[in-house]
Design an enzyme around this catalytic site. Structure first.
Site, mmCIF file in Angstrom:
data_model
loop_
_atom_site.group_PDB
_atom_site.id
_atom_site.type_symbol
_atom_site.label_atom_id
_atom_site.label_comp_id
_atom_site.label_asym_id
_atom_site.label_seq_id
_atom_site.Cartn_x
_atom_site.Cartn_y
_atom_site.Cartn_z
ATOM 1 N N GLY A 130 -66.020 46.972 -46.901
ATOM 2 C CA GLY A 130 -66.362 48.362 -46.588
ATOM 3 C C GLY A 130 -67.552 48.502 -45.659
ATOM 4 N N ASP A 172 -69.487 33.072 -39.276
ATOM 5 C CA ASP A 172 -68.268 32.883 -38.478
ATOM 6 C C ASP A 172 -68.661 32.286 -37.119
ATOM 7 O OD1 ASP A 172 -67.044 34.241 -40.508
ATOM 8 O OD2 ASP A 172 -66.702 36.097 -39.374
ATOM 9 N N GLU A 219 -67.219 32.488 -34.143
ATOM 10 C CA GLU A 219 -67.125 33.402 -32.998
ATOM 11 C C GLU A 219 -68.235 34.443 -32.990
ATOM 12 O OE1 GLU A 219 -64.788 32.942 -35.210
ATOM 13 O OE2 GLU A 219 -62.840 32.523 -34.291
ATOM 14 N N THR A 260 -74.781 36.370 -52.074
ATOM 15 C CA THR A 260 -75.616 37.241 -51.236
ATOM 16 C C THR A 260 -76.865 36.483 -50.777
ATOM 17 O OG1 THR A 260 -74.833 39.210 -52.360
ATOM 18 C CG2 THR A 260 -76.927 39.413 -51.204
ATOM 19 N N GLN A 261 -77.460 35.737 -51.704
ATOM 20 C CA GLN A 261 -78.650 34.946 -51.317
ATOM 21 C C GLN A 261 -78.291 33.994 -50.177
ATOM 22 O OE1 GLN A 261 -80.722 33.042 -54.600
ATOM 23 N NE2 GLN A 261 -79.842 34.498 -56.019
ATOM 24 N N CYS A 292 -44.745 59.520 -32.459
ATOM 25 C CA CYS A 292 -44.489 58.564 -31.380
ATOM 26 C C CYS A 292 -43.147 57.864 -31.596
ATOM 27 C CB CYS A 292 -45.662 57.596 -31.265
ATOM 28 S SG CYS A 292 -45.776 56.889 -29.630
ATOM 29 N N GLU A 315 -35.725 50.318 -25.567
ATOM 30 C CA GLU A 315 -36.570 49.317 -26.238
ATOM 31 C C GLU A 315 -35.729 48.492 -27.209
ATOM 32 O OE1 GLU A 315 -39.917 50.947 -28.465
ATOM 33 O OE2 GLU A 315 -40.651 48.957 -28.996
ATOM 34 N N HIS A 317 -50.198 60.725 -30.856
ATOM 35 C CA HIS A 317 -50.636 60.338 -32.207
ATOM 36 C C HIS A 317 -51.623 61.372 -32.760
ATOM 37 C CE1 HIS A 317 -48.820 56.338 -32.483
ATOM 38 N NE2 HIS A 317 -48.988 56.280 -31.176
ATOM 39 N N GLU A 351 -52.534 61.881 -35.652
ATOM 40 C CA GLU A 351 -53.333 61.387 -36.782
ATOM 41 C C GLU A 351 -54.757 61.020 -36.367
ATOM 42 O OE1 GLU A 351 -50.677 59.904 -35.465
ATOM 43 O OE2 GLU A 351 -50.799 57.711 -35.468
HETATM 44 N N1 GLN Z 1 -42.460 51.516 -29.227
HETATM 45 C C1 GLN Z 1 -42.549 52.815 -28.654
HETATM 46 C C2 GLN Z 1 -43.052 52.778 -27.216
HETATM 47 O O1 GLN Z 1 -43.561 51.797 -26.765
HETATM 48 C C3 GLN Z 1 -43.405 53.734 -29.503
HETATM 49 C C4 GLN Z 1 -44.850 53.328 -29.556
HETATM 50 C C5 GLN Z 1 -45.630 53.958 -30.683
HETATM 51 O O2 GLN Z 1 -45.057 54.410 -31.666
HETATM 52 N N2 GLN Z 1 -46.928 53.974 -30.571
HETATM 53 O O3 GLN Z 1 -42.952 53.734 -26.484
#
Ligand code: GLN
Length: 545
Positions: A16, A148, A150, A192-193, A381, A405, A508, A510
């Site tokens: 987190g 790590d 890197e 942690t130490q 999408c 696709e 998108h 979201e």
């Molecule tokens: N695979 C699809 C494209 O390339 C949708 C991509 C996605 O859902 N972000 O257009």
């Protein structure tokens, strides 16, 4: 001049650290201190755009089209800012830049080394973000854990910053885990130490220790950590697991972290105002009637692959005083004929983004089920591609309708590359990425949701588009192209006319949702879904007088 907070992680990853960084941002913002954030990812990929979600979780897209780490989504949601490409730096970007400079001859005569050339390039990124954002405080999270391989150049660069920016302008926070040993019923401090020792070996003494734990941290443990790690007693801050990630800023504030940062960095701060945040958390923790949503995707085993989708659903549900009961449905399981049992209790179906053919027919079946049974559907999408494919198979009477696709030779390529994209052969960073404007059809469900006719702020990440050759035919059969690019050429949103709420978008949404400001499409999707009665549901009885 900006001041810096550097956040490192110890013991294990995924405890987190990103949420802690986002929460520190919330605490500072609540004191009217301006903040910007940066995530340093030690892997050699230039960005996570070409990585599988199984490797990396969700790829978060910034408004300027950078494909970035999912932590940036948490920063945006917690601090309510819009970040840019400058907020995610990878080793791949750093090495590419250093090598490009070497080839150009910028270092003629010199031997190129990790210190100082790579570390200077890293510090350039800190300074650039500070200058461009003009933030009072820049919070920088180092991905991975100390030790790590890197990550070493990043740790060395943040160490150098103490001298570059001045001791009083830099604060180091280390986030660790206190594992619980059930045989002795105690939390262990030794890991942690060790991780603090590792930090000190490279010259970084943490100012604050944030100790994640699944159990309450006793005072004696704090004393011990303070002694062994040489961190002030009050700066050893326990962070026990909480019900919702949005509670973390409140826990850290209650432990005095906000004031400590203000004092240590001598910041000019107002008294903190977290009242809205407190209200949000109280509502989140109150039990509400659930709304059942089925998320049909191909990466459902790893829920981090849909981090922002899950958060956006939760924000939307909260707006309707509901809880989300999310059922994760592997798309492949819906490929078997008639296997719709998984969807029978869903009051809404969501098909999020994705790449590749696996599970596509299952998603098409989910869209068909939603259309035939009048179940609210939100396609994001790839979810729009799937909705268009399903509708075209029905409307054109062609089971062959597909996206190129998944079937390059189909006679009904309803989703296809634009002609100018067909010559692109490389994969990284070559999609339609970032914000594009969208004109909405007045009276459509999309226009109703947004309450306006033009949207500027939606983020894209895809290669294929709705194929205009089929637009007239599909519109005639009942597909409504309710969002278009301003030149009318690209279909950005479409919906099904004779359906309670079946809406999909090419972008998108979201990524733009905020806890107290749900995205309009998610909000309306849940608004319709919450009143849908499904198998096993009981309609409310008219018992009240
Ligand atoms: N695979 C699809 C494209 O390339 C949708 C991509 C996605 O859902 N972000 O257009």
């Amino acid at each position: 001049m900006s001041k810096y907070i550097f956040v490192t992680g110890g013991v294990i990853s995924s405890v987190g650290k990103g949420i802690t960084v986002a929460s520190i941002g919330t605490l500072l913002k609540s004191r009217r201190i301006t903040v910007s954030v940066q995530k340093l990812d030690p892997y050699l990929n230039v960005d996570p755009g070409t990585m599988s979600p199984y490797q990396h979780g969700e790829v978060f897209v910034t408004q300027d089209g950078a494909e970035t780490d999912l932590d940036l989504g948490n920063y945006e949601r917690f601090i309510d800012v819009e970040l840019t490409a400058e907020s995610n730096v990878t080793s791949g970007q750093i090495y590419s830049a250093v090598i490009a400079k070497e080839r150009r001859g910028d270092f003629l005569g010199g031997t190129i080394q990790v210190v100082p050339h790579v570390t200077s390039e890293i510090k350039n990124r800190f300074n650039r973000l500070a200058e461009n954002s003009q933030a009072d405080v820049v919070i920088i999270e180092v991905g991975g854990t100390v030790g790590d391989i890197e990550g070493q150049p990043f740790l060395e660069a943040i160490r150098q910053m103490r001298n570059d920016a001045g001791r009083d302008n830099v604060l180091y926070v280390h986030v660790t885990l206190l594992p619980y040993l059930s045989s002795t019923q105690e939390l262990k401090t030794k890991p942690t130490q060790h991780s603090v020792n590792e930090l000190r070996r490279i010259g970084i003494q943490p100012d604050v220790l944030i100790c994640r734990s699944d159990y309450p941290v006793l005072e004696s443990i704090r004393d011990k950590l303070s002694l062994f790690c040489d961190v002030d007693r009050e700066a050893v801050i326990p962070l026990t697991t909480v019900d919702t990630i949005y509670e973390v800023p409140l826990v850290l504030e209650a432990e005095g972290l906000g004031q400590r940062i203000v004092d240590k960095l001598s910041l000019n701060a107002q008294p903190p105002d977290l009242s809205l945040w407190q209200e949000l958390v109280t509502r989140l923790k109150t039990d509400h009637e659930p709304v059942n949503i089925a998320l049909v995707g191909k990466y459902v085993e790893l829920q981090d692959a849909y981090f922002s989708v899950r958060e956006a659903l939760c924000h939307a549900a909260l707006d309707h005083d509901r809880d989300i009961n999310l059922c994760w449905v592997p798309a492949e399981d819906l490929e078997k004929d008639g296997n719709d049992a998984l969807l029978r209790s869903a009051q809404g179906i969501i098909v999020p983004g994705g790449f590749g053919i696996r599970g596509i027919e299952g998603m098409v079946n989910a869209a068909r089920y939603a259309r035939n049974n009048e179940i609210p559907y939100l396609g994001l999408c790839l979810g729009m591609h799937v909705m268009v494919i399903e509708f075209a198979r029905y409307a054109l009477g062609s089971p062959e309708a597909n996206s190129t696709e998944f079937d390059a030779a189909t006679h009904h390529p309803v989703i296809d590359l634009l002609p100018e994209q067909k010559k692109i052969k490389t994969k990284g960073g070559t999609m339609r990425l970032g914000n594009y404007p969208c004109k909405l059809l007045p009276g459509s469900r999309a226009a109703k949701a947004y309450g306006k006719n033009l949207v500027y702020e939606e983020r894209h990440r895809h290669r294929l588009e709705f194929n205009n050759k089929f637009r007239a035919q599909l519109e005639e059969a009942g597909l409504v192209c309710s969002g278009l690019s301003p030149d009318g050429r690209l279909v950005e949103i479409c919906e099904i006319a004779n359906h309670p709420w079946m809406v999909s978008c090419q972008f998108h949404p979201e990524f733009g949702s905020r806890p107290a400001r749900p995205h309009p499409l998610f909000r309306d999707f849940i608004g319709v879904a919450k009143d849908v009665l499904r198998e096993g549901a009981q309609p409310p009885l008219p018992l009240s007088p």
